[in-house]
Design an enzyme around this catalytic site. Structure first.
Site, PDB file in Angstrom:
ATOM      1  N   HIS A  89     -14.875  17.127 -18.733  1.00 35.44           N
ATOM      2  CA  HIS A  89     -14.017  17.429 -17.570  1.00 35.44           C
ATOM      3  C   HIS A  89     -12.837  18.206 -18.132  1.00 35.44           C
ATOM      4  O   HIS A  89     -11.921  17.626 -18.715  1.00 35.44           O
ATOM      5  CB  HIS A  89     -13.565  16.128 -16.890  1.00 35.44           C
ATOM      6  CG  HIS A  89     -12.555  16.344 -15.795  1.00 35.44           C
ATOM      7  ND1 HIS A  89     -12.814  16.047 -14.484  1.00 35.44           N
ATOM      8  CD2 HIS A  89     -11.295  16.834 -15.810  1.00 35.44           C
ATOM      9  CE1 HIS A  89     -11.752  16.340 -13.745  1.00 35.44           C
ATOM     10  NE2 HIS A  89     -10.813  16.814 -14.526  1.00 35.44           N
ATOM     11  N   ASP A  96     -15.343  11.841 -17.885  1.00 38.13           N
ATOM     12  CA  ASP A  96     -15.085  12.505 -16.596  1.00 38.13           C
ATOM     13  C   ASP A  96     -14.217  11.685 -15.653  1.00 38.13           C
ATOM     14  O   ASP A  96     -14.342  10.472 -15.530  1.00 38.13           O
ATOM     15  CB  ASP A  96     -16.381  12.860 -15.874  1.00 38.13           C
ATOM     16  CG  ASP A  96     -16.087  13.632 -14.602  1.00 38.13           C
ATOM     17  OD1 ASP A  96     -15.509  14.717 -14.695  1.00 38.13           O
ATOM     18  OD2 ASP A  96     -16.388  13.116 -13.508  1.00 38.13           O
ATOM     19  N   HIS A 103     -18.079  21.055 -13.539  1.00 39.31           N
ATOM     20  CA  HIS A 103     -17.433  21.652 -12.357  1.00 39.31           C
ATOM     21  C   HIS A 103     -16.495  22.828 -12.652  1.00 39.31           C
ATOM     22  O   HIS A 103     -15.285  22.738 -12.425  1.00 39.31           O
ATOM     23  CB  HIS A 103     -16.698  20.584 -11.550  1.00 39.31           C
ATOM     24  CG  HIS A 103     -15.933  19.542 -12.335  1.00 39.31           C
ATOM     25  ND1 HIS A 103     -14.989  19.858 -13.282  1.00 39.31           N
ATOM     26  CD2 HIS A 103     -15.972  18.196 -12.302  1.00 39.31           C
ATOM     27  CE1 HIS A 103     -14.476  18.756 -13.784  1.00 39.31           C
ATOM     28  NE2 HIS A 103     -15.070  17.723 -13.213  1.00 39.31           N
ATOM     29  N   HIS A 161     -20.754  10.071  -9.128  1.00 35.11           N
ATOM     30  CA  HIS A 161     -20.017   8.817  -9.313  1.00 35.11           C
ATOM     31  C   HIS A 161     -20.600   7.786  -8.359  1.00 35.11           C
ATOM     32  O   HIS A 161     -20.555   7.981  -7.143  1.00 35.11           O
ATOM     33  CB  HIS A 161     -18.527   9.036  -9.024  1.00 35.11           C
ATOM     34  CG  HIS A 161     -17.889  10.049  -9.936  1.00 35.11           C
ATOM     35  ND1 HIS A 161     -17.232   9.699 -11.089  1.00 35.11           N
ATOM     36  CD2 HIS A 161     -17.853  11.407  -9.886  1.00 35.11           C
ATOM     37  CE1 HIS A 161     -16.798  10.799 -11.702  1.00 35.11           C
ATOM     38  NE2 HIS A 161     -17.160  11.849 -10.989  1.00 35.11           N
ATOM     39  N   ASN A 219     -10.505  17.313  -7.865  1.00 28.55           N
ATOM     40  CA  ASN A 219     -10.148  17.832  -9.195  1.00 28.55           C
ATOM     41  C   ASN A 219     -11.394  18.386  -9.878  1.00 28.55           C
ATOM     42  O   ASN A 219     -12.347  17.637  -9.995  1.00 28.55           O
ATOM     43  CB  ASN A 219      -9.586  16.726 -10.087  1.00 28.55           C
ATOM     44  CG  ASN A 219      -8.286  16.175  -9.576  1.00 28.55           C
ATOM     45  OD1 ASN A 219      -7.514  16.873  -8.938  1.00 28.55           O
ATOM     46  ND2 ASN A 219      -8.052  14.901  -9.836  1.00 28.55           N
ATOM     47  N   ASP A 255     -20.968  16.358  -8.282  1.00 25.52           N
ATOM     48  CA  ASP A 255     -19.716  15.601  -8.464  1.00 25.52           C
ATOM     49  C   ASP A 255     -19.451  14.709  -7.244  1.00 25.52           C
ATOM     50  O   ASP A 255     -18.295  14.536  -6.831  1.00 25.52           O
ATOM     51  CB  ASP A 255     -18.515  16.510  -8.754  1.00 25.52           C
ATOM     52  CG  ASP A 255     -17.366  15.746  -9.426  1.00 25.52           C
ATOM     53  OD1 ASP A 255     -17.545  14.544  -9.741  1.00 25.52           O
ATOM     54  OD2 ASP A 255     -16.305  16.342  -9.626  1.00 25.52           O
ATOM     55  N   ASN A 307     -16.671   6.289 -15.128  1.00 24.84           N
ATOM     56  CA  ASN A 307     -15.330   5.824 -14.711  1.00 24.84           C
ATOM     57  C   ASN A 307     -15.417   4.730 -13.644  1.00 24.84           C
ATOM     58  O   ASN A 307     -14.930   4.863 -12.531  1.00 24.84           O
ATOM     59  CB  ASN A 307     -14.446   6.995 -14.257  1.00 24.84           C
ATOM     60  CG  ASN A 307     -14.991   7.765 -13.072  1.00 24.84           C
ATOM     61  OD1 ASN A 307     -16.178   7.709 -12.761  1.00 24.84           O
ATOM     62  ND2 ASN A 307     -14.127   8.484 -12.391  1.00 24.84           N
TER      63      ASN A 307
HETATM   64  O1  DOR Z   1     -11.982  14.865  -7.806  1.00 24.42           O
HETATM   65  C1  DOR Z   1     -12.497  14.181  -8.677  1.00 24.42           C
HETATM   66  N1  DOR Z   1     -12.923  12.935  -8.434  1.00 24.42           N
HETATM   67  N2  DOR Z   1     -12.641  14.690  -9.896  1.00 24.42           N
HETATM   68  C2  DOR Z   1     -13.032  13.934 -10.938  1.00 24.42           C
HETATM   69  O2  DOR Z   1     -13.143  14.454 -12.005  1.00 24.42           O
HETATM   70  C3  DOR Z   1     -13.300  12.507 -10.766  1.00 24.42           C
HETATM   71  C4  DOR Z   1     -13.664  12.191  -9.397  1.00 24.42           C
HETATM   72  C5  DOR Z   1     -13.609  10.740  -9.084  1.00 24.42           C
HETATM   73  O3  DOR Z   1     -14.063   9.928  -9.889  1.00 24.42           O
HETATM   74  O4  DOR Z   1     -13.149  10.403  -7.984  1.00 24.42           O
HETATM   75 ZN    ZN Z   2     -14.549  15.754 -13.385  1.00 28.36          ZN
HETATM   76 ZN    ZN Z   3     -16.861  13.801 -11.663  1.00 31.26          ZN
END
Ligand code: DOR
Ligand code: ZN
Ligand code: ZN
Length: 427
Positions: free
Chosen positions: A181, A154, A234, A63, A280, A307, A95
């Protein structure tokens, strides 16, 4: 012609089944030759003796937070962090704000990567649904033209099974893999860590492992029914690994990743309520951790992806249930995986390298993860013997949210090259 020689390192390239001390000759940003002794002939020579020379690491799940959440990370800091972690190709999730659900946002990400990026190759992943709302499909075809390498919602699961069915069918027309996800939000039911002994002990609401496993099973069954391929993000539970193992045995076109934190951390780390352990899916038990490692060893799990999920300190310096989920991962990934998998004897280094280079590259069809002659000279040089202590304050990422802070690991990234240019060198 620009010539460079990486002299006398242990060159490990699983894409060619190669492991030995040799020189790497780079010409005009591409691998020219791997040989016993490259002629100097005006080339810049970099001493690699005592180091391992690997294809640049490939991360198919991160991300970068840009556009929209630049206070957490942007494409400049995110790609610097990736370079410092030895990554040369990274795929960023959609996202953001706005969501990467149309060609304009895809183009923005690519343009920023080309102008302010560290040199690391950035491959955007587009959304499955418009606005990640789970309602209607995003514009997959035009995003593909603009440069996406996969689609995913995701951060959120695709709750509507029919939307997942349509995504698998539609994406197949464009040869774009679907990345899931897999978590059922109704079964998550407000949980903030893994449900079990630790959640009871700590008085935190737990999430059943079934939340992940129900969704993995759904994803597998829909893909299987239509003969489509799906990639699962994940994977963190023993039951999830087993579902994928059985699906592969019946010939389902499923691939899966796990993340360094499921290899190197458990829900026991939540003791002390460090909000940097919130993620997550949540950190699981030792039994799950060992099952994830077994999945990597037997090939059930195809690759490791970070991730990398930066969050601002203000989003973490709050009560555990209120903290944002996710942890930064680029700069600790290699060391955590090397220490937990190679040093502890589960696999040899070439095997780990394959899980972080050619195998993820193959899943998303990236031109990366190999030192074959003619390939882009994307390379990482690591010192596998160097032990070091993680200092969150020193990370290159704009965010410092790592549960590995203060812990000591073995395996240090010394230098990262992208297209033959050094983009990171250890200070
Ligand atoms: O812990 C997480 N953070 N899981 C995700 O799937 C998204 C991610 C986020 O964008 O912060
Ligand atoms: Zn995810
Ligand atoms: Zn992710």
């Amino acid at each position: 012609m620009m010539k460079m020689i990486l002299r006398g390192g242990r060159v490990i390239d699983p894409s060619q089944n190669l492991d030995g001390v040799m020189d790497v000759l780079i010409e005009d940003g591409r691998i020219a030759e791997l040989c016993a002794h490259a002629q100097e002939d005006g080339a810049e020579v970099i001493d690699a003796s005592g180091l391992c020379v690997l294809p640049g690491l490939v991360d198919i799940h991160c991300h970068l937070r840009d556009p929209g959440f630049e206070y957490k990370e942007d494409i400049a800091t995110g790609t610097q962090s990736a370079a410092a972690g030895g990554f040369t190709s990274i795929c960023c999730m959609p996202n953001t704000s706005p969501v990467n659900d149309c060609a304009a946002v895809t183009r923005y990400i690519l343009e920023r990567a080309a102008t302010v990026g560290s040199g690391v190759h950035v491959y955007p992943i587009g959304a499955i649904s418009k606005g990640l709302k789970g309602g209607e499909l995003a514009e997959i075809g035009t995003m593909k033209e603009a440069g996406i390498v996969a689609i995913s919602d995701d951060g959120k699961p695709v709750v509507n099974s029919n939307l997942m069915r349509l995504a698998l069918i539609y994406a197949d027309h464009f040869d774009v893999p679907v990345v899931s996800h897999s978590e059922d939000p109704d079964l998550v039911d407000g949980g903030v860590m893994n449900e079990g002994y630790m959640s009871t002990l700590l008085g935190l609401r737990g999430t059943t492992r079934a939340a992940e496993e129900v969704m993995i099973a759904r994803d597998i069954l829909v893909a299987e029914t239509y003969g489509k391929r799906i990639h699962l993000c994940h994977v963190s539970t023993k039951g999830g690994v087993q579902l994928i193992r059985e699906a592969k045995a019946r010939g389902v076109r499923v691939t899966a990743e796990t993340a360094p934190h499921y290899i190197g951390a458990t829900d026991a780390w939540v003791e002390g309520y460090d909000t940097n352990t919130r993620v997550n899916p949540p950190l699981r038990t030792e039994e799950d951790r060992l099952a994830v490692i077994a999945g990597l060893v037997d090939g059930t799990l195809d690759c490791i992806a970070t991730d990398h999920a930066p969050h601002h300190a203000d989003e973490k310096n709050v009560e555990y249930p209120l903290a944002a989920s996710g942890m930064v991962g680029f700069e600790t990934a290699f060391a955590v995986c090397y220490t937990e998998l190679v040093e502890k004897g589960y696999m040899d280094l070439p095997r780990l390298v394959s899980l972080m280079t050619c195998k993820p590259a193959r899943i998303l069809n990236l031109p990366a993860g190999t030192l074959a002659p003619g390939a882009r000279a994307d390379i990482v040089m690591v010192d596998p013997a160097r032990s070091w202590t993680v200092d969150a304050a020193k990370l290159h990422s704009r965010s410092k949210n790592t549960p590995f802070d203060g812990r000591t690991y073995t395996g240090r990234v010394k230098r990262t090259l992208c297209a033959g240019r050094t983009i990171y060198e250890e200070a």
